[in-house]
Write a protein that holds these residues in place. Structure first.
Motif, PDB file in Angstrom:
ATOM      1  N   GLU A  78      51.851  40.366  42.795  1.00  0.00           N
ATOM      2  CA  GLU A  78      51.361  39.642  43.797  1.00  0.00           C
ATOM      3  C   GLU A  78      52.101  38.205  44.030  1.00  0.00           C
ATOM      4  O   GLU A  78      52.468  37.529  42.983  1.00  0.00           O
ATOM      5  CB  GLU A  78      49.929  39.051  43.107  1.00  0.00           C
ATOM      6  CG  GLU A  78      49.178  40.163  42.855  1.00  0.00           C
ATOM      7  CD  GLU A  78      48.523  40.945  43.885  1.00  0.00           C
ATOM      8  OE1 GLU A  78      48.648  40.507  44.973  1.00  0.00           O
ATOM      9  OE2 GLU A  78      47.699  42.067  43.576  1.00  0.00           O
ATOM     10  N   HIS A  92      46.059  38.088  42.263  1.00  0.00           N
ATOM     11  CA  HIS A  92      45.236  38.048  43.415  1.00  0.00           C
ATOM     12  C   HIS A  92      43.762  38.087  42.997  1.00  0.00           C
ATOM     13  O   HIS A  92      43.405  38.474  42.164  1.00  0.00           O
ATOM     14  CB  HIS A  92      45.296  39.554  44.054  1.00  0.00           C
ATOM     15  CG  HIS A  92      44.178  39.913  45.088  1.00  0.00           C
ATOM     16  ND1 HIS A  92      44.648  40.109  46.457  1.00  0.00           N
ATOM     17  CD2 HIS A  92      43.141  40.381  44.909  1.00  0.00           C
ATOM     18  CE1 HIS A  92      43.534  40.425  47.113  1.00  0.00           C
ATOM     19  NE2 HIS A  92      42.448  40.577  46.163  1.00  0.00           N
ATOM     20  N   HIS A 127      41.120  35.968  51.833  1.00  0.00           N
ATOM     21  CA  HIS A 127      41.950  36.546  51.097  1.00  0.00           C
ATOM     22  C   HIS A 127      42.842  35.474  50.258  1.00  0.00           C
ATOM     23  O   HIS A 127      43.426  34.683  50.690  1.00  0.00           O
ATOM     24  CB  HIS A 127      43.258  37.147  51.711  1.00  0.00           C
ATOM     25  CG  HIS A 127      44.124  38.048  50.981  1.00  0.00           C
ATOM     26  ND1 HIS A 127      45.313  38.820  51.557  1.00  0.00           N
ATOM     27  CD2 HIS A 127      44.235  38.366  49.611  1.00  0.00           C
ATOM     28  CE1 HIS A 127      46.118  39.239  50.495  1.00  0.00           C
ATOM     29  NE2 HIS A 127      45.227  38.991  49.393  1.00  0.00           N
ATOM     30  N   HIS A 162      44.953  34.189  46.634  1.00  0.00           N
ATOM     31  CA  HIS A 162      45.675  34.430  45.445  1.00  0.00           C
ATOM     32  C   HIS A 162      45.678  32.978  44.577  1.00  0.00           C
ATOM     33  O   HIS A 162      45.401  31.781  45.021  1.00  0.00           O
ATOM     34  CB  HIS A 162      47.314  34.556  45.721  1.00  0.00           C
ATOM     35  CG  HIS A 162      47.397  36.120  46.114  1.00  0.00           C
ATOM     36  ND1 HIS A 162      48.741  36.512  46.385  1.00  0.00           N
ATOM     37  CD2 HIS A 162      46.417  36.887  46.496  1.00  0.00           C
ATOM     38  CE1 HIS A 162      48.485  37.841  46.852  1.00  0.00           C
ATOM     39  NE2 HIS A 162      47.252  38.089  46.981  1.00  0.00           N
ATOM     40  N   GLU A 211      41.027  44.749  48.409  1.00  0.00           N
ATOM     41  CA  GLU A 211      41.205  43.490  48.502  1.00  0.00           C
ATOM     42  C   GLU A 211      40.078  42.940  47.471  1.00  0.00           C
ATOM     43  O   GLU A 211      40.353  41.686  47.139  1.00  0.00           O
ATOM     44  CB  GLU A 211      41.150  42.821  49.879  1.00  0.00           C
ATOM     45  CG  GLU A 211      42.448  43.341  50.641  1.00  0.00           C
ATOM     46  CD  GLU A 211      43.607  42.771  50.384  1.00  0.00           C
ATOM     47  OE1 GLU A 211      43.640  41.733  49.489  1.00  0.00           O
ATOM     48  OE2 GLU A 211      44.591  43.465  50.378  1.00  0.00           O
TER      49      GLU A 211
END
Ligand code: ZN
Length: 263
Positions: free
Chosen positions: A70, A213, A200, A202, A259
Protein backbone atom coordinates in the motif's frame (compact mmCIF):
# COMPACT_ATOMS: atom_id res chain seq x y z
CA UNK A 1 -15.14 19.71 19.23
CA UNK A 2 -13.96 22.83 17.53
CA UNK A 3 -14.46 23.70 13.89
CA UNK A 4 -12.03 26.09 12.27
CA UNK A 5 -12.23 27.49 8.80
CA UNK A 6 -9.85 29.29 6.55
CA UNK A 7 -6.19 29.65 7.36
CA UNK A 8 -5.16 27.49 10.28
CA UNK A 9 -1.82 27.68 12.05
CA UNK A 10 0.18 24.48 12.05
CA UNK A 11 -2.10 22.96 9.45
CA UNK A 12 -0.41 20.77 6.86
CA UNK A 13 0.39 23.10 4.04
CA UNK A 14 2.46 23.03 0.92
CA UNK A 15 4.00 26.52 0.94
CA UNK A 16 6.24 25.56 3.86
CA UNK A 17 7.66 22.70 1.87
CA UNK A 18 11.03 23.51 0.33
CA UNK A 19 12.10 22.53 -3.19
CA UNK A 20 8.75 23.31 -4.77
CA UNK A 21 8.37 26.14 -7.25
CA UNK A 22 5.26 27.78 -5.84
CA UNK A 23 4.56 29.67 -9.04
CA UNK A 24 3.77 26.31 -10.64
CA UNK A 25 1.60 24.91 -7.89
CA UNK A 26 -1.73 23.54 -8.98
CA UNK A 27 -3.07 23.34 -5.50
CA UNK A 28 -6.63 22.40 -6.16
CA UNK A 29 -6.12 19.52 -8.54
CA UNK A 30 -6.52 15.88 -7.67
CA UNK A 31 -4.07 14.06 -9.91
CA UNK A 32 -4.60 10.40 -10.63
CA UNK A 33 -2.62 7.71 -12.44
CA UNK A 34 -4.82 5.06 -14.16
CA UNK A 35 -8.22 3.95 -12.85
CA UNK A 36 -9.56 1.80 -10.02
CA UNK A 37 -11.36 -0.40 -12.57
CA UNK A 38 -8.03 -1.18 -14.23
CA UNK A 39 -6.69 -2.21 -10.82
CA UNK A 40 -9.76 -4.38 -10.15
CA UNK A 41 -9.10 -6.04 -13.49
CA UNK A 42 -5.56 -6.98 -12.44
CA UNK A 43 -3.56 -4.34 -14.32
CA UNK A 44 -0.75 -4.09 -11.76
CA UNK A 45 2.11 -3.18 -14.07
CA UNK A 46 3.71 0.07 -12.89
CA UNK A 47 3.13 2.86 -15.41
CA UNK A 48 4.30 6.06 -13.75
CA UNK A 49 7.47 6.60 -11.77
CA UNK A 50 7.30 7.73 -8.18
CA UNK A 51 9.43 10.70 -9.21
CA UNK A 52 6.76 11.76 -11.71
CA UNK A 53 3.99 11.19 -9.18
CA UNK A 54 5.71 13.36 -6.58
CA UNK A 55 5.62 16.27 -9.03
CA UNK A 56 1.81 16.13 -8.92
CA UNK A 57 1.21 16.31 -5.18
CA UNK A 58 2.49 15.87 -1.65
CA UNK A 59 -0.38 13.86 -0.16
CA UNK A 60 -2.22 10.81 -1.38
CA UNK A 61 -2.34 7.06 -1.77
CA UNK A 62 -2.03 4.20 -4.19
CA UNK A 63 -0.11 1.00 -4.76
CA UNK A 64 3.09 -0.14 -6.46
CA UNK A 65 4.23 -2.18 -9.45
CA UNK A 66 2.92 -5.77 -9.20
CA UNK A 67 0.55 -4.62 -6.40
CA UNK A 68 3.50 -4.74 -3.99
CA UNK A 69 1.99 -3.11 -0.90
CA UNK A 70 0.00 0.00 0.00
CA UNK A 71 1.27 3.47 -0.88
CA UNK A 72 0.92 6.53 1.33
CA UNK A 73 2.14 9.99 0.31
CA UNK A 74 2.47 12.39 3.22
CA UNK A 75 4.43 15.65 3.55
CA UNK A 76 5.87 14.95 0.11
CA UNK A 77 7.34 11.59 1.15
CA UNK A 78 6.23 8.29 -0.38
CA UNK A 79 6.15 5.11 1.70
CA UNK A 80 5.53 1.50 0.71
CA UNK A 81 3.71 -0.46 3.40
CA UNK A 82 4.26 -4.14 2.86
CA UNK A 83 2.71 -7.32 4.21
CA UNK A 84 5.23 -7.48 7.03
CA UNK A 85 3.42 -4.43 8.41
CA UNK A 86 6.38 -2.11 7.93
CA UNK A 87 6.75 1.07 5.89
CA UNK A 88 9.66 1.41 3.50
CA UNK A 89 10.99 4.46 1.71
CA UNK A 90 10.67 4.37 -2.05
CA UNK A 91 13.00 5.22 -4.93
CA UNK A 92 11.96 7.81 -7.49
CA UNK A 93 12.45 5.23 -10.24
CA UNK A 94 10.01 2.76 -8.68
CA UNK A 95 6.64 2.72 -10.41
CA UNK A 96 2.92 2.72 -9.66
CA UNK A 97 -0.05 1.25 -11.57
CA UNK A 98 -2.57 3.36 -9.59
CA UNK A 99 -2.21 6.39 -7.34
CA UNK A 100 -3.93 9.68 -6.51
CA UNK A 101 -2.23 12.76 -5.05
CA UNK A 102 -2.82 16.46 -4.50
CA UNK A 103 -0.92 19.40 -3.08
CA UNK A 104 -2.62 19.55 0.29
CA UNK A 105 -3.77 22.89 1.61
CA UNK A 106 -6.11 22.95 4.57
CA UNK A 107 -9.45 24.64 3.86
CA UNK A 108 -11.17 23.44 7.00
CA UNK A 109 -10.17 21.62 10.17
CA UNK A 110 -11.91 19.94 13.06
CA UNK A 111 -10.29 19.29 16.42
CA UNK A 112 -11.40 16.02 17.97
CA UNK A 113 -11.37 15.84 21.74
CA UNK A 114 -13.51 12.76 22.25
CA UNK A 115 -13.17 9.14 21.27
CA UNK A 116 -14.86 8.37 17.95
CA UNK A 117 -14.99 5.25 15.81
CA UNK A 118 -14.41 5.29 12.07
CA UNK A 119 -18.09 5.56 11.12
CA UNK A 120 -18.58 8.42 13.59
CA UNK A 121 -15.62 10.25 12.08
CA UNK A 122 -17.07 9.52 8.65
CA UNK A 123 -20.39 11.08 9.63
CA UNK A 124 -18.66 14.08 11.18
CA UNK A 125 -16.62 14.76 8.05
CA UNK A 126 -19.73 14.20 5.95
CA UNK A 127 -21.49 16.99 7.83
CA UNK A 128 -18.49 19.27 7.29
CA UNK A 129 -18.24 18.85 3.53
CA UNK A 130 -19.77 21.91 1.84
CA UNK A 131 -21.01 19.81 -1.08
CA UNK A 132 -21.23 16.15 -1.98
CA UNK A 133 -20.41 17.07 -5.57
CA UNK A 134 -16.79 18.15 -5.08
CA UNK A 135 -13.67 16.18 -4.24
CA UNK A 136 -11.85 16.35 -0.92
CA UNK A 137 -8.42 15.33 0.27
CA UNK A 138 -8.42 14.50 3.98
CA UNK A 139 -5.70 14.13 6.59
CA UNK A 140 -6.32 13.09 10.18
CA UNK A 141 -3.43 13.45 12.65
CA UNK A 142 -4.13 11.87 16.01
CA UNK A 143 -3.82 9.20 18.64
CA UNK A 144 -5.66 6.03 17.78
CA UNK A 145 -6.80 3.57 20.40
CA UNK A 146 -7.15 1.02 17.64
CA UNK A 147 -6.10 0.95 14.02
CA UNK A 148 -6.89 -1.96 11.72
CA UNK A 149 -4.99 -1.88 8.43
CA UNK A 150 -4.11 -4.29 5.68
CA UNK A 151 -1.60 -4.73 2.93
CA UNK A 152 -1.23 -7.02 -0.06
CA UNK A 153 1.79 -8.91 -1.40
CA UNK A 154 3.44 -8.51 -4.80
CA UNK A 155 1.74 -10.54 -7.51
CA UNK A 156 3.16 -12.57 -10.35
CA UNK A 157 1.90 -12.66 -13.93
CA UNK A 158 -0.60 -13.62 -15.11
CA UNK A 159 -2.05 -11.22 -12.57
CA UNK A 160 -5.17 -12.33 -10.68
CA UNK A 161 -8.16 -10.03 -10.18
CA UNK A 162 -7.87 -7.70 -7.19
CA UNK A 163 -10.87 -9.29 -5.50
CA UNK A 164 -9.08 -12.65 -5.54
CA UNK A 165 -5.87 -11.15 -4.12
CA UNK A 166 -7.84 -9.56 -1.28
CA UNK A 167 -9.76 -12.77 -0.58
CA UNK A 168 -6.69 -15.02 -0.58
CA UNK A 169 -3.67 -12.94 0.35
CA UNK A 170 -4.41 -9.68 2.18
CA UNK A 171 -2.64 -9.42 5.53
CA UNK A 172 -4.43 -7.57 8.33
CA UNK A 173 -2.67 -5.75 11.18
CA UNK A 174 -4.20 -4.42 14.38
CA UNK A 175 -2.26 -1.56 15.98
CA UNK A 176 -3.12 -0.40 19.51
CA UNK A 177 -2.55 3.05 21.07
CA UNK A 178 -0.74 4.38 18.07
CA UNK A 179 -0.02 7.95 17.05
CA UNK A 180 -0.06 8.70 13.36
CA UNK A 181 -1.81 10.05 10.32
CA UNK A 182 -4.67 8.93 8.12
CA UNK A 183 -4.43 10.21 4.56
CA UNK A 184 -6.91 9.90 1.75
CA UNK A 185 -9.96 11.17 -0.04
CA UNK A 186 -13.70 11.54 -0.01
CA UNK A 187 -14.92 11.40 -3.58
CA UNK A 188 -18.40 11.76 -5.10
CA UNK A 189 -20.45 8.84 -6.38
CA UNK A 190 -19.82 9.82 -9.98
CA UNK A 191 -16.13 8.80 -9.85
CA UNK A 192 -17.21 5.15 -9.84
CA UNK A 193 -15.03 3.19 -12.24
CA UNK A 194 -12.29 5.83 -12.04
CA UNK A 195 -11.62 6.00 -8.30
CA UNK A 196 -13.31 5.00 -5.04
CA UNK A 197 -16.58 6.83 -4.22
CA UNK A 198 -16.80 7.80 -0.54
CA UNK A 199 -13.85 7.42 1.80
CA UNK A 200 -10.56 5.72 1.00
CA UNK A 201 -7.83 6.05 3.62
CA UNK A 202 -4.32 4.80 4.25
CA UNK A 203 -2.52 5.12 7.61
CA UNK A 204 1.06 5.54 8.72
CA UNK A 205 2.29 5.89 12.29
CA UNK A 206 4.12 8.97 13.54
CA UNK A 207 7.47 7.19 13.37
CA UNK A 208 6.77 6.34 9.71
CA UNK A 209 7.39 2.69 10.50
CA UNK A 210 4.04 0.92 10.21
CA UNK A 211 0.79 1.29 8.33
CA UNK A 212 -1.47 0.16 5.52
CA UNK A 213 -4.89 0.51 3.91
CA UNK A 214 -7.37 1.51 6.64
CA UNK A 215 -10.15 -0.98 7.42
CA UNK A 216 -11.32 0.34 10.79
CA UNK A 217 -10.15 2.50 13.71
CA UNK A 218 -11.02 4.31 16.92
CA UNK A 219 -9.48 7.77 17.38
CA UNK A 220 -8.97 9.18 20.89
CA UNK A 221 -8.05 12.72 19.91
CA UNK A 222 -6.63 14.56 16.96
CA UNK A 223 -7.36 16.95 14.14
CA UNK A 224 -9.10 16.42 10.83
CA UNK A 225 -7.87 18.57 7.95
CA UNK A 226 -9.94 18.91 4.78
CA UNK A 227 -8.74 20.23 1.42
CA UNK A 228 -11.53 20.97 -1.05
CA UNK A 229 -10.49 20.15 -4.59
CA UNK A 230 -12.30 21.26 -7.74
CA UNK A 231 -9.77 20.15 -10.33
CA UNK A 232 -9.20 16.61 -11.52
CA UNK A 233 -6.47 15.31 -13.81
CA UNK A 234 -6.44 11.73 -15.02
CA UNK A 235 -3.32 10.24 -16.58
CA UNK A 236 -4.14 7.03 -18.44
CA UNK A 237 -1.47 4.43 -19.28
CA UNK A 238 -0.70 3.89 -22.94
CA UNK A 239 0.73 0.45 -22.35
CA UNK A 240 -0.37 -2.61 -24.31
CA UNK A 241 -1.65 -4.07 -21.04
CA UNK A 242 -4.02 -1.15 -20.52
CA UNK A 243 -4.95 -0.57 -24.16
CA UNK A 244 -5.90 -4.20 -24.81
CA UNK A 245 -7.86 -4.89 -21.62
CA UNK A 246 -11.64 -5.13 -21.71
CA UNK A 247 -12.61 -2.78 -18.89
CA UNK A 248 -16.34 -3.12 -19.48
CA UNK A 249 -16.80 -6.26 -17.36
CA UNK A 250 -19.56 -5.81 -14.77
CA UNK A 251 -17.67 -5.75 -11.47
CA UNK A 252 -20.76 -5.76 -9.26
CA UNK A 253 -19.81 -5.19 -5.64
CA UNK A 254 -16.11 -5.96 -6.10
CA UNK A 255 -14.92 -2.44 -5.30
CA UNK A 256 -16.75 -2.36 -2.00
CA UNK A 257 -15.42 -5.80 -1.12
CA UNK A 258 -11.79 -4.91 -1.80
CA UNK A 259 -11.78 -1.48 -0.16
CA UNK A 260 -13.87 -1.95 2.98
CA UNK A 261 -13.70 -3.97 6.14
CA UNK A 262 -15.10 -7.51 6.00
CA UNK A 263 -17.53 -6.94 8.86
ZN1 ZN B 1 -6.21 1.55 -0.22
Amino acid sequence: MLVLSGCVDDAPNTPDTPNIDQSNLQDDVLFQASTIDALLEGLYEGQMTIGELKEQGDLGLGTFDALDGEMIVIDGEVYQMKTDGYAYSVNDFDTTPFAAVTYFETDESIILDESLNSSEVGSLIGEMLPSKNLMYAIRIDGTFEHMKVRSVPAQEEPYPLLIDVIADEQVVFELEDVEGSIVGFWLPYYVEGINVPGYHFHFIDAGREKGGHVLDYVILNGTIYIDQTAGFELSLPESAEFMNEDLSRDKGDELHTVEKDEK
